[in-house]
Each structure stands twice: as structure tokens, then as C-alpha cells.
Design a protein around this motif. Structure first.
Motif, PDB file in Angstrom:
ATOM      1  N   ASN A  66       0.832  -1.202   0.000  1.00 50.96           N
ATOM      2  CA  ASN A  66       0.000   0.000   0.000  1.00 50.96           C
ATOM      3  C   ASN A  66       0.875   1.265   0.000  1.00 50.96           C
ATOM      4  O   ASN A  66       1.639   1.474   0.933  1.00 50.96           O
ATOM      5  CB  ASN A  66      -0.902  -0.034   1.248  1.00 50.96           C
ATOM      6  N   THR A  78       0.895   5.592  -0.745  1.00 51.64           N
ATOM      7  CA  THR A  78       0.045   6.780  -0.849  1.00 51.64           C
ATOM      8  C   THR A  78       0.941   8.002  -1.052  1.00 51.64           C
ATOM      9  O   THR A  78       2.159   7.885  -1.078  1.00 51.64           O
ATOM     10  CB  THR A  78      -0.759   6.998   0.452  1.00 51.64           C
ATOM     11  N   ARG A  79       0.297   9.167  -1.132  1.00 51.89           N
ATOM     12  CA  ARG A  79       1.063  10.401  -1.256  1.00 51.89           C
ATOM     13  C   ARG A  79       2.037  10.565  -0.081  1.00 51.89           C
ATOM     14  O   ARG A  79       3.140  11.098  -0.246  1.00 51.89           O
ATOM     15  CB  ARG A  79       0.101  11.595  -1.346  1.00 51.89           C
ATOM     16  N   THR A 107       3.771   8.330   1.288  1.00 50.62           N
ATOM     17  CA  THR A 107       4.970   7.529   1.010  1.00 50.62           C
ATOM     18  C   THR A 107       6.024   8.374   0.308  1.00 50.62           C
ATOM     19  O   THR A 107       7.219   8.176   0.502  1.00 50.62           O
ATOM     20  CB  THR A 107       4.609   6.303   0.133  1.00 50.62           C
ATOM     21  N   ASN A 144      -1.650  16.389  -3.856  1.00 46.27           N
ATOM     22  CA  ASN A 144      -1.896  15.494  -2.719  1.00 46.27           C
ATOM     23  C   ASN A 144      -2.744  14.271  -3.056  1.00 46.27           C
ATOM     24  O   ASN A 144      -3.222  13.581  -2.174  1.00 46.27           O
ATOM     25  CB  ASN A 144      -2.485  16.267  -1.536  1.00 46.27           C
ATOM     26  N   MET A 145      -2.932  14.004  -4.343  1.00 42.74           N
ATOM     27  CA  MET A 145      -3.590  12.746  -4.723  1.00 42.74           C
ATOM     28  C   MET A 145      -2.656  11.976  -5.669  1.00 42.74           C
ATOM     29  O   MET A 145      -1.725  12.538  -6.222  1.00 42.74           O
ATOM     30  CB  MET A 145      -4.944  13.019  -5.389  1.00 42.74           C
ATOM     31  N   VAL A 146      -2.901  10.693  -5.816  1.00 43.07           N
ATOM     32  CA  VAL A 146      -2.047   9.867  -6.669  1.00 43.07           C
ATOM     33  C   VAL A 146      -2.879   9.297  -7.817  1.00 43.07           C
ATOM     34  O   VAL A 146      -3.751   8.456  -7.606  1.00 43.07           O
ATOM     35  CB  VAL A 146      -1.398   8.700  -5.876  1.00 43.07           C
ATOM     36  N   ASP A 186      -7.887   8.990  -9.710  1.00 48.39           N
ATOM     37  CA  ASP A 186      -6.903   8.847  -8.637  1.00 48.39           C
ATOM     38  C   ASP A 186      -7.186   7.592  -7.809  1.00 48.39           C
ATOM     39  O   ASP A 186      -8.119   6.834  -8.101  1.00 48.39           O
ATOM     40  CB  ASP A 186      -6.839  10.124  -7.782  1.00 48.39           C
ATOM     41  N   GLN A 187      -6.387   7.382  -6.773  1.00 47.82           N
ATOM     42  CA  GLN A 187      -6.502   6.184  -5.934  1.00 47.82           C
ATOM     43  C   GLN A 187      -7.893   6.039  -5.307  1.00 47.82           C
ATOM     44  O   GLN A 187      -8.341   4.942  -5.040  1.00 47.82           O
ATOM     45  CB  GLN A 187      -5.459   6.235  -4.800  1.00 47.82           C
ATOM     46  N   GLU A 188      -8.549   7.203  -5.070  1.00 46.58           N
ATOM     47  CA  GLU A 188      -9.883   7.162  -4.437  1.00 46.58           C
ATOM     48  C   GLU A 188     -11.009   7.003  -5.455  1.00 46.58           C
ATOM     49  O   GLU A 188     -12.175   6.973  -5.082  1.00 46.58           O
ATOM     50  CB  GLU A 188     -10.118   8.448  -3.646  1.00 46.58           C
TER      51      GLU A 188
END
Ligand SMILES: *Cc1c(COP(=O)(O)O)cnc(C)c1O
Length: 401
Positions: A2, A4-5, A7, A20-22, A33-35
Motif C-alpha cells: 500500500n 500513498t502520497r 509515502t 496530494n492525490m495519486v 486517482d486512488q480514491e
């Protein structure tokens, strides 16, 4: 695993400050994005994703070549590189091509070639390179020195020498600087990173004439302006001025890393076997994708469509400005556009970018005062309208904050 940003801050060198999103997936001018949030992409990976994300022609070329042959090194040549070089020379003034992996490397090759050419033809005193303030040519130490932004070049110790700068669009200052010692002039035919600044027609013409007068090579850095971005395959074609060397990257690979330096046979002859090189340059995988990108972009449908899209961008940005009064002007050409902020919002381009990301729109800045748009050349009208509705909300949020 897992990631995320967060990381990023744990494992990456902090030279970037990503949103702030990936993002995880893209299609056309949309990205998720991831969400699972959906974004409209007006950034195009900084003028790279010329046909949007995962265009079928590019995915096709990549998978076909991926199942055939990935890499050889320049100990061997390969079919995709030869085909791409043929297409680039057919489509431009150039007769010879050198492949690299990025814009900076293409410029590095151009600068080294210009120095070698002058040395062999005119002797060692002809070694000065003139470039322009606010110009950008990449981040290798030579290219960042030629670039005209001290913030990028200072603080790394002694720089390569014999590099001079003057203001863009200032022909008088340029005329004072150029001399028999000048070996080359490097310029963007539309300054990108420096704030989306178009050259005056007289200026480009004057630079070309003065280069001819002083036997200096004119290098156009079309890393950002090239491959259809301005509505012409290369921006020089719209300026009626032909350079001696042209560099191209970004949109050339449509998202696959590749760059190229184009020049005449006479100049190219000075980069003899062994004088310069790259392990990956001209890699079959990169060249196969770039060939597919060029095939799609270099058609009347795509090139003519750029002007229509530019007009829509300008119209919608104008409407936003009528309501919120935030821009002093919208400038640039084709789908390389900059909305320059007026006095009231000076220095706040990044606030607009962050607000746009919050409204699920990806865009760019060009310096502290300009919001930049460099979308896919085939972005749809619906995507432009949807993206601009998001941008309007972002502008409202900044204005009302
Ligand atoms: C982006 C850019 C470069 C550098 O390209 P990289 O691929 O990042 O090395 C050089 N010149 C111009 C005009 C650019 O816009």
C-alpha cells in the motif's frame, strides 16, 4: 504493498512537491486517482500527452513493439528508429536526426554539436552561446546554464563558460551581444516555462539574420512547442524562420520518454562516430511509440483541430475573466496557452492550480504569475467545457477565499 502520497515524503528525494492525490489510470483527457475521483486533464503531463492517455494507436504500437524487440543499444540500428528519422526528416527542414531520451539530452547534443561545428570550421575562439532570459532548456548542467533562470542554475558550483544572456524580444540588446565569437544562439520559438511568451515576428527574423551575418548556428528548442502544439507540426513553420538545429521531445513520444535533435547533413557531419552518444537513445520501443504519435499528429485533422480548440479555450477563459477579473491577458499559441494573472493576483498562480486540483481539474503554472494549459491536441469539446466549468469554480474559490 500500500503506497500513498505520504509515502512520497518517506522515500523520495524532496525536489518535487506533487499534488496530494495519486493518479492511477487515464483515458483520453480524463484521469482517475486512488480514491476513484475523476479529473479532467488540461496539463497533459506538461505538454507531453499529445494524444491524451492510452490512445489506442500508441498502446497498439507499444504492445506490438513490446512483443518484438525492446532494446539493442546503438551498437545496432533498428527499424522503428530508422522509420521515425525518415518521417521527421520528410516533415521538416532537417536531413539528419540524433535520438535522445529527453529534452535536456537533445539540447545537450545540440549545444555540443554547435561547439564542435564552430571549433572545426572557425577555430577555438568561436565558442560563445547566446540564450535568453527566462528561457528553459532542461536540467543538465550545460542546459540549465544556457537556460535563463538563475534559480535553476545557481548553487551547483562553477558553470560551463561562454554562455551569455539577453532579454527575449529585445533585438537591440541581442545585436549588441552577438559577434564573430558567437557559435550558436539557443531559443524557444515560444517560451514555455518562462511564462508563455510569444516571439515578435521581427525579433525572430532579426535573430536569424544576425546569426547568418556572424556565422552562428540558430538552435530552436521546440521541446515544448513542437509536435503540433501550436497548430503547426513545429512552431518554426508558423514563423517563416528556419533554424539550423531543432530539438524536440515532450509530445514526440506522447508519454513515452524520447527526444531528438534535427539538423542539416552539413552540420551533422561534425558529430563524427564516437563524438557523442547515449545507451538508450533511439531505443526501438520509444521510437515505435513516437512514430505512431507522429503519424496521428501530423495530419490535417489533428493540426487543424488545434485552432478550434484554442478558440474555445480563449472564449471560455474570457467568460471567466468577465465574471471574476483575474487575468491581464490570455497568451500563447494553439494548445500552449497561459492565463496571466493581473496585479490583484500577482504571484498567486499556484493558488489557482491547487484550487483547480481541488475541483478535479489538472492544469499547470508557468512561473508565479501564469496558469498554463497544455492539454491533449484531441481533447473533446465536451471535455474542454467540463474542465472549464471546474476551472471557473476554482477561480471563484480563490477570489472568494
Ligand atoms: C521541458 C523542456 C525541456 C527539458 O525537457 P526534459 O525532457 O525535461 O529534459 C527543454 N526545453 C524546453 C523548452 C522544455 O519545455
Amino acid at each position: 504493498m500500500n503506497v500513498t502520497r505520504a509515502t512520497f515524503d518517506e522515500v523520495m528525494v524532496p525536489n518535487y512537491n506533487p499534488a496530494n492525490m495519486v493518479p492511477v489510470r487515464g483515458e483520453g483527457s480524463r484521469v482517475w486517482d486512488q480514491e476513484g475521483n475523476e479529473y479532467i486533464d488540461f496539463a497533459g503531463g506538461i505538454a507531453v500527452n499529445v494524444l491524451g492517455h492510452c490512445h489506442p494507436a500508441l498502446v497498439g504500437a507499444l504492445t506490438e513493439q513490446g512483443n518484438k524487440l525492446w532494446h539493442l543499444s546503438n551498437v545496432f540500428t533498428n527499424e522503428p528508429a530508422l522509420r521515425l528519422a525518415k518521417k521527421l526528416t520528410d516533415a521538416t527542414f532537417a536531413e539528419r536526426v540524433y535520438f535522445a531520451n529527453s529534452g535536456a539530452e537533445s539540447n545537450e547534443a545540440a549545444l555540443k554539436l554547435a561547439r564542435r561545428y564552430a571549433l572545426e570550421k572557425f577555430g577555438e575562439d568561436k565558442n560563445e552561446i547566446i540564450a535568453f532570459n527566462q528561457g528553459f532548456h532542461g536540467r543538465t548542467f550545460f542546459t540549465v546554464t544556457v537556460g535563463g533562470q538563475a534559480a535553476y542554475s545557481d548553487g551547483f558550483g562553477p558553470k560551463p563558460g561562454a554562455v551569455l544572456h539577453c532579454d527575449y524580444n529585445d533585438l537591440e540588446a541581442f545585436e549588441k551581444l552577438i559577434s564573430e565569437k558567437t557559435c550558436a544562439v539557443m531559443m524557444e520559438p515560444l517560451q514555455g516555462e518562462g511564462g508563455i511568451i510569444s516571439p515578435d515576428a521581427d525579433f525572430v527574423k532579426g535573430v536569424r539574420e544576425l546569426c547568418d551575418k556572424h556565422n552562428a548556428l540558430l538552435i530552436f528548442d521546440e521541446v515544448q512547442s513542437g509536435v503540433g502544439r501550436t497548430g503547426q507540426l513545429y512552431a518554426y513553420m508558423g514563423l517563416n524562420v528556419t533554424p539550423d538545429i531543432l530539438t524536440t521531445a515532450k509530445s514526440l513520444g506522447g508519454g513515452f520518454p524520447i527526444g531528438a535533435m534535427l539538423t542539416t547533413a552539413e552540420i551533422a557531419a561534425h558529430l563524427k562516430a564516437g563524438t557523442h552518444g547515449s545507451t538508450y537513445g533511439g531505443n526501438p520501443l520509444a521510437c515505435a511509440v513516437a512514430e505512431a504519435a507522429l503519424d496521428v499528429v501530423n495530419t490535417p485533422e489533428v493540426l487543424n483541430g488545434v485552432v478550434e480548440r484554442e478558440n474555445l479555450f480563449r472564449e471560455l477563459l474570457g467568460e471567466i475573466n468577465d465574471k471574476y477579473n483575474v487575468f491581464s491577458e490570455v497568451r500563447g499559441k494553439g494548445l500552449l496557452l497561459g492565463a496571466a494573472l493581473n496585479q490583484d493576483y500577482a504571484g498567486r498562480a499556484r493558488d489557482f492550480l491547487v484550487a483547480a486540483t481541488n475541483e478535479k481539474l489538472m492544469c499547470l503554472v508557468a512561473g508565479a504569475n501564469v496558469v498554463r494549459f497544455a492539454p491533449s491536441l484531441i481533447i473533446t469539446e465536451e471535455e474542454i467545457r467540463d474542465g472549464m466549468a471546474r476551472f471557473e469554480r476554482a477561480v471563484a474559490n480563490v477570489v472568494n477565499a
